[in-house]
Motif scaffolding. Structure first.
Motif, PDB file in Angstrom:
ATOM      1  N   ASP A 143       0.856  -1.174   0.000  1.00 27.17           N
ATOM      2  CA  ASP A 143       0.000   0.000   0.000  1.00 27.17           C
ATOM      3  C   ASP A 143       0.894   1.227   0.000  1.00 27.17           C
ATOM      4  O   ASP A 143       1.583   1.498   0.977  1.00 27.17           O
ATOM      5  CB  ASP A 143      -0.919  -0.008   1.230  1.00 27.17           C
ATOM      6  CG  ASP A 143      -1.931   1.113   1.176  1.00 27.17           C
ATOM      7  OD1 ASP A 143      -2.394   1.428   0.060  1.00 27.17           O
ATOM      8  OD2 ASP A 143      -2.250   1.681   2.231  1.00 27.17           O
TER       9      ASP A 143
ATOM     10  N   ASP B 143      -3.578   4.336  -6.408  1.00 28.86           N
ATOM     11  CA  ASP B 143      -3.032   3.472  -5.353  1.00 28.86           C
ATOM     12  C   ASP B 143      -3.121   2.002  -5.742  1.00 28.86           C
ATOM     13  O   ASP B 143      -2.292   1.187  -5.348  1.00 28.86           O
ATOM     14  CB  ASP B 143      -3.824   3.651  -4.051  1.00 28.86           C
ATOM     15  CG  ASP B 143      -3.445   4.931  -3.329  1.00 28.86           C
ATOM     16  OD1 ASP B 143      -2.479   5.581  -3.764  1.00 28.86           O
ATOM     17  OD2 ASP B 143      -4.121   5.268  -2.347  1.00 28.86           O
TER      18      ASP B 143
ATOM     19  N   VAL C 299      -8.835   0.040   4.497  1.00 33.46           N
ATOM     20  CA  VAL C 299      -7.378  -0.212   4.487  1.00 33.46           C
ATOM     21  C   VAL C 299      -6.838   0.352   5.792  1.00 33.46           C
ATOM     22  O   VAL C 299      -6.878   1.556   5.984  1.00 33.46           O
ATOM     23  CB  VAL C 299      -6.598   0.472   3.347  1.00 33.46           C
ATOM     24  CG1 VAL C 299      -6.289  -0.446   2.215  1.00 33.46           C
ATOM     25  CG2 VAL C 299      -7.273   1.743   2.898  1.00 33.46           C
TER      26      VAL C 299
END
Ligand SMILES: Cc1cc2nc3c(=O)[nH]c(=O)nc-3n(C[C@H](O)[C@H](O)[C@H](O)COP(=O)(O)OP(=O)(O)OC[C@H]3O[C@@H](n4cnc5c(N)ncnc54)[C@H](O)[C@@H]3O)c2cc1C
Ligand SMILES: Nc1ncnc2c1ncn2[C@@H]1O[C@H](COP(=O)(O)O)[C@@H](O)[C@H]1O
Lengths: 322, 252
Positions: free
Chosen positions: A9, A70, B161
């Protein structure tokens, strides 16, 4: 050769990916990793590749895709489909993370191959013999899989990540990605990080179930968690009743945790709850029922009423701190 | 808005897994059945969308005839009809299941704007059915959805996330897979149950497709039972507990 999709990430590699690299290395030392990113922003390719090399990546294929933002799962999958062809890899492996499972399922769908999620072990052959998790690991299933290329994710924490430094030679790869492949991608991030301890990273989790009696029962759990620098968890019964937010749910359909201490208060210990907390280093259970399942899975137990025990516990903690 | 929801019947396992003598399946003779939790959220999401935008909900399930029990339960909650692809009890792998569901959705007389599934099934945890259906139908798919809003043919989806959320946007028709926590599913009402008895459940017979993944055995992994130390009761127990906290180094 084994191809490993690296879940990251904004350049921070998911630690489960190191387990996946270790797993793949045990099948074949010739392991190559794939790093997909959006061209510059947020991804330090050199640093990320060096980390992948630490865990045995001989080559790191770097795929920069304009417009990837992303993350864009289908675009990542396209790149992997092409890399499978150009490298002739025998298997494509990833961590069983949200992104790992998603991207590999896309690859399997595009190439019409089977996809085996949550694997403990793979023996490559004809057919491939694979042991995988069912019911979030409460059952193990042995399957025969017929496929020219194995596509599989690794059950979290079933393989310990062990370093084995390799060259990690960078290789740029250009994938043919269409606009259509980028239609589903991250367009925004919301909710700044709360700063509080999140469940996956907490060292202490003070968790409550139906036995806490209602939302007000959680005040004492928050106080104990606060005193120990930890955070609150709960069962599905609790989130379904609306007593606590789902982000605090531990278990098969909640978060899977492995803290130093898991204090289970008024929790019966259903298999689906244990699936999320049985890797805790120390599990202490407080329950009025000495025969509750959780009592068999705990290191320490107190048979008693949470309403009586927990205030005493909080007092003792405060007394021994001052 | 026309919505298809794919749901699966699974055994309701409590404190332990019991297997059949041949170790090929869970012994369901003494336990009930339920829907995978994510799919309860999927049906609830569909019901809310139809409440807001109008339309109808069709359930699709691949399973044995007994799956009708779970379909009726969801019809009572607000789905309009159901299609049961009857496997006569034969277990079918994820790839073939997705192909059967995609075919049934294509063959249906309704054109669906949205297909909703769970992100993973409780029993198999294959993490793939929704994605495969999306490819078979040629539609975009957003997975692991924990926040959903639809306006004028665009679905805005949120996904966790860490402690933040990612946002995705997708144009309908689309496929979405959801997670427990998206909403709190409602319980069926008595009038809902009565209406559900008359709602259509179409049974489709099939020839069992060829499979690329074949089970050879199931095992219950070695138990994590630890033989707990009893810390006692009352004030003594609280003292003993704090001693343990010191020992394991969690008292700062
Ligand atoms: C596919 C599937 C997935 C699931 N996923 C999850 C999941 O992710 N997480 C999860 O938690 N559950 C999950 N569940 C639900 C799970 O099966 C259980 O229903 C749930 O974990 C039970 O929650 P509980 O322990 O709070 O409640 P209960 O089972 O009702 O237990 C309450 C306990 O509190 C004790 N108690 C009562 N009063 C007191 C008191 N005053 N003091 C001390 N003890 C007291 C009782 O003795 C009892 O043991 C899932 C279920 C399914 C079918
Ligand atoms: N046999 C089935 N019948 C209907 N829907 C299913 C079936 N199997 C899986 N699904 C759907 O696909 C989702 C993901 O399942 P899986 O890919 O097996 O993890 C589930 O949450 C269901 O919504």
């Amino acid at each position: 050769m084994m191809l490993v999709f690296a879940d990251h990430d904004r350049g921070t590699i998911d630690p489960l990916t190191f387990q996946a690299l270790t797993f793949a290395r045990n099948l074949d030392p010739d392991v190559q990793a794939v790093l997909v990113g959006g061209g510059g922003a947020g991804l330090d390719v050199t640093a990320a590749a060096a980390e992948l090399a630490q865990y045995g990546a001989q080559i790191v294929h770097v795929v920069e895709i304009a417009g990837y933002s992303d993350y864009a799962p289908l675009a990542a999958a396209r790149a992997l489909v092409e890399l499978l062809v150009s490298t002739g890899a025998k298997a494509l492996v990833a961590a069983s993370s949200a992104r790992g499972n998603e991207v590999l399922a896309h690859v399997a769908a595009i190439t019409d191959r089977p996809f085996t999620a949550d694997c403990y072990s793979i023996s490559i052959g004809d057919p491939h013999q694979i042991v995988r998790a069912r019911w979030a690991g409460n059952l193990h299933e042995e399957v025969d899989v017929t496929a020219d290329v194995v596509i599989a994710t690794v059950f979290p924490h079933s393989t310990e990540a062990t370093p084995a430094p390799a060259a990690g030679t960078l290789k740029e790869f250009t994938a043919t990605v269409s606009e259509h492949d980028l239609a589903v991608r991250v367009i925004n991030r919301i909710g700044a990080s709360t700063g509080g301890v999140t469940l996956p990273e907490a060292k202490v989790i003070v968790s409550g179930g139906r036995g806490m009696g209602g939302p007000e029962g959680f005040t004492i759990l928050e106080e104990i968690a606060g005193a120990l620098g930890g955070t609150v968890g709960c069962t599905r019964v609790v989130t379904s009743a609306g007593w606590r937010p789902h982000a605090e749910q531990v278990g098969q359909t909640g978060t899977k945790v492995a803290p130093d201490l898991y204090l289970a208060c008024g929790i019966s210990g259903a298999t689906q709850h244990l699936a999320g907390c049985k890797n805790s280093k120390t599990l202490i259970a407080i329950n009025t029922d000495a025969d509750a399942t959780i009592m068999n899975h705990a290191d320490y137990i107190i048979v008693g009423d949470v309403n009586q025990i927990l205030p005493l516990v909080l007092n003792e903690i405060q007394a021994s701190k001052s | 808005m026309e919505i298809a929801v794919c749901v699966k019947r699974v055994p309701l396992v409590g404190s332990a897994f019991m297997l059949t003598d041949d170790s090929m399946s869970i012994d369901t003779s003494r336990i009930g059945a339920t829907l995978s939790p994510h799919e309860e959220n999927a049906v609830e999401a569909a019901v809310r969308l139809v409440e807001a935008h109008g339309g109808s909900i069709t359930l699709f399930s691949v399973g044995g005839a007994d799956a009708e029990e779970q379909l009726r339960e969801q019809l009572a909650i607000g789905a309009d009809r159901a299609v049961l692809i009857d496997t006569e009890g034969v277990e079918i792998d994820s790839k073939a299941t997705a192909a059967l569901l995609a075919q049934a959705i294509k063959d249906d007389s309704t054109d669906f704007d949205l297909v909703i599934l769970g992100s993973e099934s409780a029993d198999s945890g294959g993490y793939q059915t929704g994605i495969r259906i999306a490819h078979a139908l040629g539609r975009p798919v957003v997975t692991n959805v924990k926040g959903l809003n639809i306006e004028a043919n665009r679905a805005t989806c949120e996904r966790a996330v860490g402690s933040t959320r990612e946002v995705y946007e997708v144009t309908l028709p689309a496929v979405i897979t959801v997670l427990d926590g998206l909403n709190i599913p409602r319980y069926p009402s008595v009038p809902g149950r009565i209406k559900a008895r008359k709602k259509p459940v179409d049974k489709v017979s099939i020839t069992i497709p060829a499979q690329t993944t074949v089970r050879t055995t199931l095992r219950v992994p070695v138990s994590t039972s630890k033989g707990a130390t009893d810390l006692g009761t009352g004030p003594d127990a609280a003292k003993a507990l704090v001693e343990v906290l010191k020992q394991i180094g969690v008292m700062q």
